[in-house]
Enzyme design. Sequence first.
Site, mmCIF file in Angstrom:
data_model
loop_
_atom_site.group_PDB
_atom_site.id
_atom_site.type_symbol
_atom_site.label_atom_id
_atom_site.label_comp_id
_atom_site.label_asym_id
_atom_site.label_seq_id
_atom_site.Cartn_x
_atom_site.Cartn_y
_atom_site.Cartn_z
ATOM 1 N N TYR A 45 63.880 89.713 56.338
ATOM 2 C CA TYR A 45 64.483 91.130 56.746
ATOM 3 C C TYR A 45 65.490 91.181 57.643
ATOM 4 C CZ TYR A 45 59.798 92.269 55.720
ATOM 5 O OH TYR A 45 58.730 93.253 54.163
ATOM 6 N N HIS A 56 56.741 84.656 51.546
ATOM 7 C CA HIS A 56 58.061 84.298 51.970
ATOM 8 C C HIS A 56 58.147 85.650 51.891
ATOM 9 C CE1 HIS A 56 61.722 86.236 50.852
ATOM 10 N NE2 HIS A 56 62.343 84.978 50.981
ATOM 11 N N GLY A 71 76.852 75.023 53.481
ATOM 12 C CA GLY A 71 76.245 75.725 54.620
ATOM 13 C C GLY A 71 75.182 74.430 54.847
ATOM 14 N N GLU A 76 70.092 72.087 55.632
ATOM 15 C CA GLU A 76 68.814 71.697 55.728
ATOM 16 C C GLU A 76 68.077 73.576 56.373
ATOM 17 O OE1 GLU A 76 66.690 69.308 56.548
ATOM 18 O OE2 GLU A 76 68.717 67.707 56.008
ATOM 19 N N SER A 77 69.079 73.992 56.491
ATOM 20 C CA SER A 77 68.475 76.078 56.794
ATOM 21 C C SER A 77 68.200 76.224 55.236
ATOM 22 C CB SER A 77 69.503 76.615 57.448
ATOM 23 O OG SER A 77 69.433 76.578 58.828
#
Length: 397
Positions: free
Chosen positions: A202, A199, A356, A359-360
């Site tokens: 930034y 993972h 939200g 999928e993200s």
Amino acid sequence: MLTPILSSASCSWTPTSQFPHSWHSSPSFLTKPLNLPFTESYKTAKRPTPNYSFKVQAMIEKEVAVSHKPDAFLRESDMGSNVTSNSSSVRGRFEKMRREAQDSVCLAIEKADGGAKFKEDVWSRPGGGGGHSSVLQDGAVFEKAGVNVSVVYGVMPPEAYRAARPTDNGNVKPGPIPFFAAGVSSVLHPKNPFAPTLHFNYRYFETDAPKDAPGAPRQWWFGGGTDFTPAYIFEEDVKHFHSVQKAACDKFDASFYPRFKKWCVDYFYIKHRDERRGLGGIFFDDFNDYDQEMLLSFSTECANSVIPAYIPIVEKRKDTPFTDKHKAWQQLRRGRYVEFNLVYDRGTTFGLKTGGRIESILVSLPLTARWEYDHKPEEGTEEWKLLDACINPKEWI
């Protein structure tokens, strides 16, 4: 992993953490009271500790799906005359960096996989900003790989600004404050149980001067990290990974690696299991202790270190023969990954609570995981060695 009660990461914003380690379709790192310490490692960073308990909301526009990826998600005022090189602003250069990081990691993953391609979803917002999710599933080497980028323009309420600047003149009462946020986030899950999950994330956040107080100081900070989650320990792999992180840190400050390594160990802690998610890496948050240019270069160096830290390990382990027992243990450790992300990860939990872009938000989860009742590996086995290292963090280099 990857909406705010700034309209949610999707788009409204109740801060509970200034920088959750994960990145979603909107700035999920805008989900905590600003400058509010939240872990032991955060305290060790010697940040201020004001006591803010209020909840605030901010506004950003709803995302709209688009058919192609633009050269940049910046507003025209942030781009300068040449979009491909971007402006000299930190905004422009960080936005360029996170696009380049996404492109380079996706190319490296496709090359290592040997045939699978990333599916791409792109969205934008009418007033500027947008995002791009790239996801590869069921490849020859990778079970699932997601690399997301996002740029958000929004407005935060005055309470959030006052929390960020507790030492400002108390007579200054700024109105709504425009902000900019950008980030890149990725989780890579290989199929082979001897190849580790990776993972990285930034991100950069910046406010404009408050509309009602043009002389007030602008706020900015960086956050991010890269961490490593194997199912089996190969010491040469762990040492290689940590050595690359240390080398990136040491180019800027010799104190960074030990400081950010501890921060990573503390953050990725599964409290109900009393163990860490993996074998660490680096993690930093709410970071503005140094010159802005230096920290932009540092974040860029860390992002550029992802491929050399990870791809050689995948190439070495992707074809290692394994048994059903090895695969079952990998799936049990994937279960721990799911537990951390759904229970403790600030970006994921915030995105789920605020409606939200699902999928993200869930792109960080593996395709498959496993839970067994009261499973305990036998002491001395390779599985036990991994668990012991997650319970008792080690110094690898």
